[in-house]
Write an enzyme that holds these catalytic residues in place. Structure first.
Site, PDB file in Angstrom:
ATOM      1  N   HIS A 288       5.698   6.536  -1.197  1.00  0.00           N
ATOM      2  CA  HIS A 288       6.462   5.330  -1.517  1.00  0.00           C
ATOM      3  C   HIS A 288       5.659   4.103  -1.112  1.00  0.00           C
ATOM      4  CE1 HIS A 288       7.213   5.907   2.750  1.00  0.00           C
ATOM      5  NE2 HIS A 288       7.458   4.609   2.803  1.00  0.00           N
TER       6      HIS A 288
ATOM      7  N   HIS B 246       0.846  -1.190   0.000  1.00  0.00           N
ATOM      8  CA  HIS B 246       0.000   0.000   0.000  1.00  0.00           C
ATOM      9  C   HIS B 246       0.882   1.240   0.000  1.00  0.00           C
ATOM     10  CE1 HIS B 246       1.125  -0.709   4.182  1.00  0.00           C
ATOM     11  NE2 HIS B 246       1.118   0.610   4.280  1.00  0.00           N
TER      12      HIS B 246
END
Length: 192
Positions: free
Chosen positions: A129, A49
Site C-alpha cells: 500500500h 512510497h
C-alpha cells in the site's frame, strides 16, 4: 537512523493519485465530501512510497553490509509493473492507496529485502500500500461523524485506477522527523 526499503512511484503516478485524493476530499458538484476525522494528518506526496521492508534503527557501521545485500536482492529481480489503484484503511488509523499489477513480484521483493536487513520482526502478512493519511496518535477515531470517516474516504478512492509504472529500482530510504523521507541509496532491478 531509521531505514526502510521502498519502491517509489514516478511523478506522473503521484500526480494522478494526488488529484484523486483531492477529489475525494472536496465536494464535486452535488456530492458532499466525506467528513474527515479530527487529527487526521495527510502524508506529503513528495514522500509517497511503497514500503517493501522496514529496518528500524540502523547504525552507520551496518550500512555497507546492508547496501551489499540490497544490491544483490535488486540484481536478482527483474523490473515489474504496478499501478496505484483503489483505497482502503487499516482500522480508523491509516488511509491508503492500493496497488495492482505484478503484485507477486512486489511481494517477492519485500520478502527478499526484509531478509537482507537487520531483524526487526518483518511483516506478518505483507499488504502492499501507499499511506495517504494517518490519525494522530492519541486522537479519537473521529468526532460524532456518522459512519467510518476513513472508510468513506477509502470508498471515494475505490474507483481510482492510475497509470501503470515500471518498478526499476529498490530504494533505501531514511525516515526523518515529521514523516519526511530521504533517499539514501538505490539499486536498479535486474542489473548485476
Amino acid at each position: 537512523m531509521r531505514l526502510f526499503a521502498a519502491a517509489v512511484p514516478p511523478r506522473e503516478a503521484v500526480a494522478e493519485l494526488r488529484a484523486a485524493v483531492a477529489a475525494a476530499r472536496e465536494p464535486a458538484g452535488r456530492r458532499p465530501a466525506p467528513a474527515e476525522p479530527a487529527g487526521l494528518r495527510w502524508t506529503d506526496p513528495a514522500g509517497w512510497h511503497v514500503t517493501v521492508a522496514y529496518y528500524g534503527e540502523v547504525g552507520e557501521e551496518r550500512l555497507p553490509g546492508l547496501h551489499e545485500r540490497l544490491a544483490a536482492v535488486a540484481a536478482a529481480r527483474e523490473p515489474f509493473v504496478l499501478r496505484l489503484a483503489g483505497g482502503g484503511t487499516f482500522g480508523e488509523r491509516v488511509l491508503w492507496a492500493g496497488l495492482a499489477g505484478q503484485t507477486a513480484a512486489l511481494h517477492d521483493l519485500a520478502v527478499a529485502a526484509s531478509a537482507a536487513g537487520p531483524a526487526v520482526g518483518g511483516f506478518d502478512a505483507y499488504r502492499p500500500h501507499l499511506t495517504l493519511a494517518l490519525a494522530a496518535r492519541g486522537a479519537a477515531p473521529g468526532p460524532a461523524v456518522p459512519g467510518p470517516p476513513l472508510g468513506a474516504l477509502a470508498a471515494a478512492l475505490g474507483g481510482f485506477a492510475g497509470r501503470t509504472w515500471r518498478v526499476g529500482r529498490l530504494v533505501l530510504m531514511r525516515s526523518e522527523a515529521d514523516h519526511r523521507y530521504s533517499e539514501r541509496a538505490a539499486w536498479p532491478l535486474g542489473v548485476p
